[in-house]
Design an enzyme around this catalytic site. Structure first.
Site, PDB file in Angstrom:
ATOM      1  N   ALA A   1       0.912  -1.217   0.132  1.00 54.69           N
ATOM      2  CA  ALA A   1      -0.201   0.089   0.115  1.00 54.69           C
ATOM      3  C   ALA A   1       0.826   1.307  -0.028  1.00 54.69           C
ATOM      4  O   ALA A   1       2.019   1.188   0.432  1.00 54.69           O
ATOM      5  CB  ALA A   1      -0.946   0.036   1.228  1.00 54.69           C
TER       6      ALA A   1
ATOM      7  N   THR B   1       1.333   4.362   2.070  1.00 58.03           N
ATOM      8  CA  THR B   1       1.025   4.431   3.564  1.00 58.03           C
ATOM      9  C   THR B   1       1.176   5.598   4.344  1.00 58.03           C
ATOM     10  O   THR B   1       1.106   5.897   5.360  1.00 58.03           O
ATOM     11  CB  THR B   1       1.627   3.020   4.521  1.00 58.03           C
ATOM     12  OG1 THR B   1       3.035   3.120   4.189  1.00 58.03           O
ATOM     13  CG2 THR B   1       0.991   1.946   3.926  1.00 58.03           C
TER      14      THR B   1
ATOM     15  N   TYR C   1      -5.537   9.145   2.222  1.00 58.34           N
ATOM     16  CA  TYR C   1      -4.932   7.844   2.435  1.00 58.34           C
ATOM     17  C   TYR C   1      -6.475   7.113   2.666  1.00 58.34           C
ATOM     18  O   TYR C   1      -6.451   5.931   2.133  1.00 58.34           O
ATOM     19  CB  TYR C   1      -3.999   7.820   3.636  1.00 58.34           C
ATOM     20  CG  TYR C   1      -3.789   6.508   4.141  1.00 58.34           C
ATOM     21  CD1 TYR C   1      -3.052   5.473   3.331  1.00 58.34           C
ATOM     22  CD2 TYR C   1      -4.308   6.107   5.271  1.00 58.34           C
ATOM     23  CE1 TYR C   1      -2.994   4.283   3.803  1.00 58.34           C
ATOM     24  CE2 TYR C   1      -4.194   4.891   5.767  1.00 58.34           C
ATOM     25  CZ  TYR C   1      -3.407   3.816   5.248  1.00 58.34           C
ATOM     26  OH  TYR C   1      -3.116   2.539   5.706  1.00 58.34           O
TER      27      TYR C   1
ATOM     28  N   LYS D   1      -7.846   4.052   0.407  1.00 58.16           N
ATOM     29  CA  LYS D   1      -7.843   2.495   0.703  1.00 58.16           C
ATOM     30  C   LYS D   1      -9.629   2.121   0.678  1.00 58.16           C
ATOM     31  O   LYS D   1      -9.714   0.979   0.428  1.00 58.16           O
ATOM     32  CB  LYS D   1      -7.686   2.641   2.195  1.00 58.16           C
ATOM     33  CG  LYS D   1      -6.112   2.711   2.632  1.00 58.16           C
ATOM     34  CD  LYS D   1      -5.212   1.624   2.085  1.00 58.16           C
ATOM     35  CE  LYS D   1      -5.364   0.464   2.819  1.00 58.16           C
ATOM     36  NZ  LYS D   1      -4.450  -0.765   2.251  1.00 58.16           N
TER      37      LYS D   1
ATOM     38  N   TRP E   1      -3.228   0.965  13.981  1.00 57.13           N
ATOM     39  CA  TRP E   1      -2.027   1.307  14.676  1.00 57.13           C
ATOM     40  C   TRP E   1      -1.096   0.138  14.636  1.00 57.13           C
ATOM     41  O   TRP E   1      -0.693  -0.239  15.838  1.00 57.13           O
ATOM     42  CB  TRP E   1      -2.556   1.648  16.043  1.00 57.13           C
ATOM     43  CG  TRP E   1      -3.406   2.955  16.317  1.00 57.13           C
ATOM     44  CD1 TRP E   1      -4.115   3.399  15.354  1.00 57.13           C
ATOM     45  CD2 TRP E   1      -3.751   3.506  17.297  1.00 57.13           C
ATOM     46  NE1 TRP E   1      -4.604   4.391  15.692  1.00 57.13           N
ATOM     47  CE2 TRP E   1      -4.658   4.569  17.003  1.00 57.13           C
ATOM     48  CE3 TRP E   1      -3.346   3.539  18.738  1.00 57.13           C
ATOM     49  CZ2 TRP E   1      -5.260   5.397  17.822  1.00 57.13           C
ATOM     50  CZ3 TRP E   1      -3.756   4.430  19.615  1.00 57.13           C
ATOM     51  CH2 TRP E   1      -4.591   5.328  19.298  1.00 57.13           C
TER      52      TRP E   1
HETATM   53  N1  LIG Z   1       1.089   0.567   9.584  1.00 54.04           N
HETATM   54  C1  LIG Z   1      -0.276   0.941  10.121  1.00 54.04           C
HETATM   55  O1  LIG Z   1      -0.488   1.480  11.150  1.00 54.04           O
HETATM   56  C2  LIG Z   1      -1.449   0.185   9.341  1.00 54.04           C
HETATM   57  C3  LIG Z   1      -2.912   0.534  10.057  1.00 54.04           C
HETATM   58  C4  LIG Z   1      -3.829   0.195   9.373  1.00 54.04           C
HETATM   59  C5  LIG Z   1      -3.895  -0.477   8.316  1.00 54.04           C
HETATM   60  N2  LIG Z   1      -2.592  -0.716   7.577  1.00 54.04           N
HETATM   61  C6  LIG Z   1      -2.514  -1.511   6.228  1.00 54.04           C
HETATM   62  O2  LIG Z   1      -1.685  -2.658   6.307  1.00 54.04           O
HETATM   63  C7  LIG Z   1      -0.910  -3.004   5.174  1.00 54.04           C
HETATM   64  C8  LIG Z   1       0.569  -2.822   5.328  1.00 54.04           C
HETATM   65  O3  LIG Z   1       0.782  -1.540   5.922  1.00 54.04           O
HETATM   66  P1  LIG Z   1       2.336  -1.270   6.284  1.00 54.04           P
HETATM   67  O4  LIG Z   1       2.233  -0.319   7.481  1.00 54.04           O
HETATM   68  O5  LIG Z   1       3.011  -2.545   6.768  1.00 54.04           O
HETATM   69  O6  LIG Z   1       3.039  -0.421   5.251  1.00 54.04           O
HETATM   70  P2  LIG Z   1       4.472  -0.305   4.983  1.00 54.04           P
HETATM   71  O7  LIG Z   1       5.284  -0.466   5.784  1.00 54.04           O
HETATM   72  O8  LIG Z   1       4.578   1.291   4.387  1.00 54.04           O
HETATM   73  O9  LIG Z   1       4.641  -1.326   3.906  1.00 54.04           O
HETATM   74  C9  LIG Z   1       4.142  -1.268   2.468  1.00 54.04           C
HETATM   75  C10 LIG Z   1       4.734  -2.081   1.471  1.00 54.04           C
HETATM   76  O10 LIG Z   1       3.974  -1.934   0.173  1.00 54.04           O
HETATM   77  C11 LIG Z   1       4.863  -1.945  -0.815  1.00 54.04           C
HETATM   78  N3  LIG Z   1       4.544  -1.093  -1.781  1.00 54.04           N
HETATM   79  C12 LIG Z   1       4.440   0.334  -1.915  1.00 54.04           C
HETATM   80  N4  LIG Z   1       3.975   0.638  -3.068  1.00 54.04           N
HETATM   81  C13 LIG Z   1       4.004  -0.449  -4.124  1.00 54.04           C
HETATM   82  C14 LIG Z   1       3.764  -0.599  -5.275  1.00 54.04           C
HETATM   83  N5  LIG Z   1       3.599   0.316  -6.119  1.00 54.04           N
HETATM   84  N6  LIG Z   1       3.912  -1.864  -5.834  1.00 54.04           N
HETATM   85  C15 LIG Z   1       4.483  -2.857  -4.859  1.00 54.04           C
HETATM   86  N7  LIG Z   1       4.838  -2.723  -3.487  1.00 54.04           N
HETATM   87  C16 LIG Z   1       4.502  -1.485  -3.166  1.00 54.04           C
HETATM   88  C17 LIG Z   1       5.989  -1.095  -0.135  1.00 54.04           C
HETATM   89  O11 LIG Z   1       7.355  -1.480  -0.659  1.00 54.04           O
HETATM   90  P3  LIG Z   1       8.802  -0.794  -0.439  1.00 54.04           P
HETATM   91  O12 LIG Z   1       9.261  -1.082   0.845  1.00 54.04           O
HETATM   92  O13 LIG Z   1       9.842  -1.379  -1.456  1.00 54.04           O
HETATM   93  O14 LIG Z   1       8.427   0.724  -0.632  1.00 54.04           O
HETATM   94  C18 LIG Z   1       6.137  -1.848   1.254  1.00 54.04           C
HETATM   95  O15 LIG Z   1       6.747  -2.925   1.416  1.00 54.04           O
HETATM   96  C19 LIG Z   1      -1.434  -1.639   4.200  1.00 54.04           C
HETATM   97  O16 LIG Z   1      -2.362  -2.202   3.524  1.00 54.04           O
HETATM   98  C20 LIG Z   1      -1.978  -0.683   5.134  1.00 54.04           C
HETATM   99  O17 LIG Z   1      -2.921   0.211   4.680  1.00 54.04           O
HETATM  100  C21 LIG Z   1      -1.451  -0.307   8.140  1.00 54.04           C
END
Ligand SMILES: NC(=O)c1ccc[n+]([C@@H]2O[C@H](COP(=O)([O-])OP(=O)(O)OC[C@H]3O[C@@H](n4cnc5c(N)ncnc54)[C@H](OP(=O)(O)O)[C@@H]3O)[C@@H](O)[C@H]2O)c1
Length: 249
Positions: free
Chosen positions: A10, A12, A81, A85, A106
């Site tokens: 995503a 993010t 964002y 989503k 979170w």
């Molecule tokens: N973190 C939170 O608090 C939170 C809360 C609610 C929901 N979520 C959801 O949980 C999921 C994972 O979030 P996260 O926190 O782990 O996010 P993250 O650390 O930003 O990881 C997102 C991943 O997506 C990859 N990505 C981004 N753009 C891309 C593209 N165009 N093609 C292929 N890969 C791509 C990134 O790759 P690179 O590393 O190579 O950039 C990264 O590995 C997401 O769907 C997010 O919306 C997260």
């Protein structure tokens, strides 16, 4: 040949998304049209019914009210964002593909940069810390989500569990209370007197200059998840303690 398909990718960066709207909508919204089409093509060609397991967010809600948001409560995102989503979710819901959408909140972890690591670093250097005390939710460990997915993959038929679910740690708190809990855990593990450390200051979200508006109420109701999937649903304090212990080893 895949046995499961998980999309955790995503855009993010909540702040940057306000400036890079097209990119946020492409990655979080339109990409789901392509992913679902590919899965549909694969399923037809192989006579399979592989579902898409997709992660979404509490930010699809507007954050009004004080009750936990239910999976089918009205979606009404208040920043780019969240809007992007929500678009991704809609694209999945209107596709031919079976899905398990897991909205979470979170996320923190022993790995990569995140709130727990940032606060711990500041505590270790006894820096001034101010944290918002008017956003409510459940800090959730990435390891908890990974363990849940592992158990999910052991099930005979994931397809039959198709649906939209909320997954987060048990309990609720604010970012300030979470930071204070990290400080108290640090004090306990390191055996330092709390008076030796600067106290953490609670502040209002309105005092911060941010591009994106954040939902005040990020509580997620996980009842349908808990009824559907047997798993050890642990409290956020337990999950945070585990992370802090590992990081201070
Ligand atoms: N973190 C939170 O608090 C939170 C809360 C609610 C929901 N979520 C959801 O949980 C999921 C994972 O979030 P996260 O926190 O782990 O996010 P993250 O650390 O930003 O990881 C997102 C991943 O997506 C990859 N990505 C981004 N753009 C891309 C593209 N165009 N093609 C292929 N890969 C791509 C990134 O790759 P690179 O590393 O190579 O950039 C990264 O590995 C997401 O769907 C997010 O919306 C997260």
């Amino acid at each position: 040949m895949p046995d499961v398909i998980v999309n955790a990718a995503a855009y993010t960066n909540v702040e940057k998304a306000e400036m890079e709207q097209d990119l946020a909508f492409t990655v979080n919204g339109h990409a789901l049209v392509n992913i679902c089409e590919e899965i549909d093509n694969f399923n037809r060609a192989q006579s399979r019914n592989l579902p898409l397991i997709h992660f979404s967010t509490d930010y699809v809600f507007d954050g009004n009210g004080n009750e936990p948001n239910l999976p089918f409560d009205r979606v009404n995102p208040i920043n780019i964002y969240g809007k992007s989503k929500a678009k991704g979710e809609n694209n999945i819901l209107s596709s031919n593909v079976s899905y398990l959408i897991f909205r979470t909140s979170w996320i923190v972890s022993r790995y990569r940069d995140n709130f727990v690591k940032t606060i711990l670093k500041k505590i270790e250097t006894n820096s001034e810390i101010s944290v918002v005390n008017d956003q409510y939710g459940a800090p959730t460990s990435a390891e908890f989500i990974a363990d849940f997915l592992y158990e999910l993959f052991q099930l005979e038929s994931i397809e039959s569990k198709k649906g939209l679910y909320h997954i987060c740690a048990q309990g609720e708190t604010t970012w300030y209370e979470l930071a204070d809990f990290i400080l108290k855990t640090f004090v306990e593990i390191k055996g330092v007197p709390e008076r030796a450390l600067l106290p953490i200051h609670p502040i209002a979200t309105s005092t911060l200059k941010t591009s994106a508006t954040r939902p005040r109420n990020s509580r997620l109701c996980c009842n349908s998840l808990i009824k559907t999937f047997p798993f050890e649903y642990t409290h956020w304090k337990m999950q945070i303690t585990e992370i802090v212990k590992v990081l201070l080893k």
